[in-house]
Scaffold this motif. Structure first.
Motif, PDB file in Angstrom:
ATOM      1  N   HIS A 419      -1.210  -8.719  -2.803  1.00 47.21           N
ATOM      2  CA  HIS A 419      -2.907  -6.966  -2.992  1.00 47.21           C
ATOM      3  C   HIS A 419      -2.569  -6.126  -3.980  1.00 47.21           C
ATOM      4  O   HIS A 419      -1.775  -5.684  -4.733  1.00 47.21           O
ATOM      5  CB  HIS A 419      -2.056  -6.905  -1.749  1.00 47.21           C
ATOM      6  N   THR A 444      -6.325  -2.196   2.674  1.00 49.07           N
ATOM      7  CA  THR A 444      -5.159  -2.963   2.069  1.00 49.07           C
ATOM      8  C   THR A 444      -4.541  -2.791   3.519  1.00 49.07           C
ATOM      9  O   THR A 444      -3.831  -3.515   3.963  1.00 49.07           O
ATOM     10  CB  THR A 444      -4.312  -1.971   1.972  1.00 49.07           C
ATOM     11  N   LEU A 461       2.366  -5.441  -2.643  1.00 47.47           N
ATOM     12  CA  LEU A 461       1.074  -4.233  -2.563  1.00 47.47           C
ATOM     13  C   LEU A 461       1.547  -4.104  -3.769  1.00 47.47           C
ATOM     14  O   LEU A 461       2.919  -3.257  -4.137  1.00 47.47           O
ATOM     15  CB  LEU A 461       1.371  -2.854  -1.416  1.00 47.47           C
ATOM     16  N   SER A 463       1.259  -1.265  -6.537  1.00 50.41           N
ATOM     17  CA  SER A 463       0.994   0.029  -6.288  1.00 50.41           C
ATOM     18  C   SER A 463       0.830   0.662  -7.433  1.00 50.41           C
ATOM     19  O   SER A 463       0.564   0.247  -9.291  1.00 50.41           O
ATOM     20  CB  SER A 463       2.004   0.647  -5.005  1.00 50.41           C
ATOM     21  N   LYS A 478      -3.629   5.038  -2.498  1.00 50.24           N
ATOM     22  CA  LYS A 478      -2.429   4.615  -2.930  1.00 50.24           C
ATOM     23  C   LYS A 478      -1.484   4.687  -2.364  1.00 50.24           C
ATOM     24  O   LYS A 478      -0.734   3.804  -1.543  1.00 50.24           O
ATOM     25  CB  LYS A 478      -1.719   4.237  -3.973  1.00 50.24           C
ATOM     26  N   ALA A 481      -2.051   3.709   1.802  1.00 49.20           N
ATOM     27  CA  ALA A 481      -1.632   2.215   1.562  1.00 49.20           C
ATOM     28  C   ALA A 481      -0.190   2.401   1.297  1.00 49.20           C
ATOM     29  O   ALA A 481       0.219   1.431   2.820  1.00 49.20           O
ATOM     30  CB  ALA A 481      -2.556   1.096   0.633  1.00 49.20           C
ATOM     31  N   GLU A 482       0.750   2.638   1.066  1.00 51.18           N
ATOM     32  CA  GLU A 482       2.270   2.881   0.810  1.00 51.18           C
ATOM     33  C   GLU A 482       2.463   2.755   2.683  1.00 51.18           C
ATOM     34  O   GLU A 482       3.692   2.466   3.540  1.00 51.18           O
ATOM     35  CB  GLU A 482       2.603   3.611   0.220  1.00 51.18           C
ATOM     36  N   LEU A 485       1.417   0.330   4.969  1.00 50.02           N
ATOM     37  CA  LEU A 485       2.471  -0.524   5.101  1.00 50.02           C
ATOM     38  C   LEU A 485       3.685   0.216   6.056  1.00 50.02           C
ATOM     39  O   LEU A 485       5.023  -0.779   6.623  1.00 50.02           O
ATOM     40  CB  LEU A 485       2.795  -1.004   3.959  1.00 50.02           C
ATOM     41  N   ALA A 500       6.036  -3.039  -1.301  1.00 49.55           N
ATOM     42  CA  ALA A 500       5.312  -1.977  -1.950  1.00 49.55           C
ATOM     43  C   ALA A 500       5.716  -1.742  -3.281  1.00 49.55           C
ATOM     44  O   ALA A 500       6.792  -1.646  -3.614  1.00 49.55           O
ATOM     45  CB  ALA A 500       5.049  -0.638  -1.405  1.00 49.55           C
TER      46      ALA A 500
END
Length: 500
Positions: A419, A444, A461, A463, A478, A481-482, A485, A500
């Motif tokens: 991603h 995401t 991911l 990042s 971002k 998003a981490e 996950l 990531a």
């Protein structure tokens, strides 16, 4: 000329055209040593190694001379009658004892041409054994047998003279052989002048090796070192001429053919600075091995190599072959989806993954032109390998469109997801935070949930460093998003590996 080309080039120099003052003429000492070696009968010497009988004869002569001279010095002339009688009586026994002890300890197995500090210590010990016996006789038989009681002063002087004489003749032979060998090689070889950067232990080892190996065709013309305490000093017979900043001037004045970096475990900044200074005067640069080889005493001038690009990196170089071997099992024959494949990071990911021979690469991006260009580049890269079986699948899709994304997963069934799609421009996202959240965070999350639903093996991911203690909208989205996950992976069975 580029830096990389300069690193690998070697500039030939017409040494014969150099001014006479740059080539040092042999000294009187060197001429005497060379003449001595040349006149030694061949039956006494083989490849500059004296026979054992010759060594014993020389040591016996030195033992006799030192014992007699010790008496002369002790008595300020020839000793009185009684002492002279004792001298003549005990002299043969002293000579025999010194030769026997030297033989027993192994002195005559050591080659004079390579005499070292260790050899000197062993020789002094052998001489000391005989002197200790003389001292014991003096103390034990002082009132019993006058013929065995050598004066203590004579014993001490004899020890100093015998040690100095035996060691001195060995050092003289080593210098004579090295000069003779060097003179022979010099007549057949044109030497290139080398300037050593670093006058520490590694530099001394390199200078010693060059001096010992005239066949290498090198001659050290000086050191440079940034330690001001070493300025104008002489180390291993070589003068420290200045600092590294003086390299261009010294290279021109000394007509240097190459510069050798001899600093153990030097940093990359220093290497680059030396390269840039030498590039300005078109002098090639070489470098010694790493610190671990110096500690193991494995540094020889034969190991000196051209400066490689790895020496200038701020990190260890990647072993590509090992990386390929380790990655084959994870990506070979797999269906791989790359989001944001039209961007710079996405395109490079596709190129790298194509080397691993996946079954297919799904090139996904919301920008039609970017997908078109990425597909063309990837096809061109794959066509270089006639045996490739990788299918390139271009897909136009916006991550925020749940229905469209569901169709992509249902049709192509990706096994691995990279991603890379994101809004990445920090100032732009400061003005449009809603778009950053929808694309970077919510997009995401949607992609991750579909990956779980369709049993994707691994989700990677891409990042950013801005997600570490974020201070911008882009970095915060971002980071969000981490975190999502991490929580998703912690709360779900380990069917999909999120990273990531």
């Amino acid at each position: 000329m580029s830096l990389n080309k300069q690193i690998l080039q070697f500039r030939p120099t017409a040494l014969a055209a150099r001014p006479e003052h740059l080539e040092s003429a042999p000294s009187l000492w060197q001429r005497l040593a060379n003449a001595l070696v040349a006149r030694v009968p061949k039956r006494w010497v083989s490849n500059y190694i004296l026979s054992r009988q010759v060594q014993m004869t020389i040591d016996g002569t030195l033992a006799a001379g030192s014992f007699v001279l010790a008496h002369v010095l002790r008595f300020d002339g020839w000793p009185p009658a009684e002492d002279a009688h004792r001298l003549l009586f005990i002299l043969p026994y002293v000579i025999a004892a010194r030769i026997f002890v030297n033989f027993y300890i192994g002195i005559y197995r050591r080659v004079w041409r390579y005499v070292s500090i260790n050899d000197s210590s062993q020789l002094a010990s052998a001489v000391g054994v005989v002197s200790a016996i003389l001292l014991a006789l003096r103390l034990l038989f002082e009132d019993v047998n006058p013929l065995l009681t050598v004066p203590i002063g004579t014993i001490v002087i004899d020890f100093i003279l015998a040690t100095g004489g035996m060691l001195g003749v060995r050092l003289f032979w080593r210098v004579a052989c090295e000069n003779a060998s060097r003179a022979t090689t010099r007549r057949a070889t044109l030497h290139q002048r080398a300037l050593l950067v670093g006058a520490g232990d590694a530099g001394v080892m390199a200078a010693r090796e060059i001096t010992r190996r005239p066949d290498l065709g090198l001659r050290v013309c000086g050191f440079v070192d940034d330690d001001t305490a070493k300025s104008n000093t002489i180390i291993q017979g070589v003068k420290v001429l200045g600092k590294t900043e003086d390299l261009p001037r010294l290279a021109d004045v000394m007509q240097v053919d190459q510069v050798i970096i001899t600093i153990a475990n030097t940093n990359r900044k220093t290497i680059r600075r030396v390269l840039e200074l030498c590039e300005s005067v078109s002098v090639p640069v070489r470098i010694i091995p790493g610190l671990y080889e110096i500690i193991g005493n494995h540094v020889t001038i034969s190991n000196v190599r051209p400066v490689e690009i790895e020496d200038l990196l701020g990190r260890d170089a990647i072993d590509v072959e090992a990386w390929l071997e380790a990655s084959q099992s994870s990506y070979s024959g797999r269906r791989i989806l790359v989001t944001g494949a039209g961007g710079s990071i996405g395109r490079e990911l596709c190129r790298q993954l194509s080397i691993l021979k996946p079954a297919s690469i799904i090139v996904l991006d919301k920008d039609e032109n970017s997908v078109f260009e990425a597909e063309r580049e990837l096809h061109a890269a794959l066509e270089l390998n006639a045996n490739h079986t990788t299918e390139v699948v271009p897909v136009i899709c916006d991550l925020r469109s749940a229905h469209r994304l569901q169709n992509v997963f249902g049709k192509h069934l990706p096994q691995v997801v990279f991603h890379a799609a994101a809004h990445k421009h920090v100032p732009m996202m400061e003005n449009h935070p809603c778009e950053a959240i929808k694309n970077n965070s919510l997009g995401t999350a949607q992609l991750a949930e579909l990956s779980l639903e369709y049993g994707v093996d691994r989700f990677v991911l891409i990042s950013t460093d801005k997600a570490i203690n974020p201070t911008s909208v882009m970095g915060a989205t971002k980071r969000l998003a981490e975190i999502y996950l991490q929580s998703l992976y912690a709360s779900q069975p380990a069917t999909t590996k999120f990273m990531a």
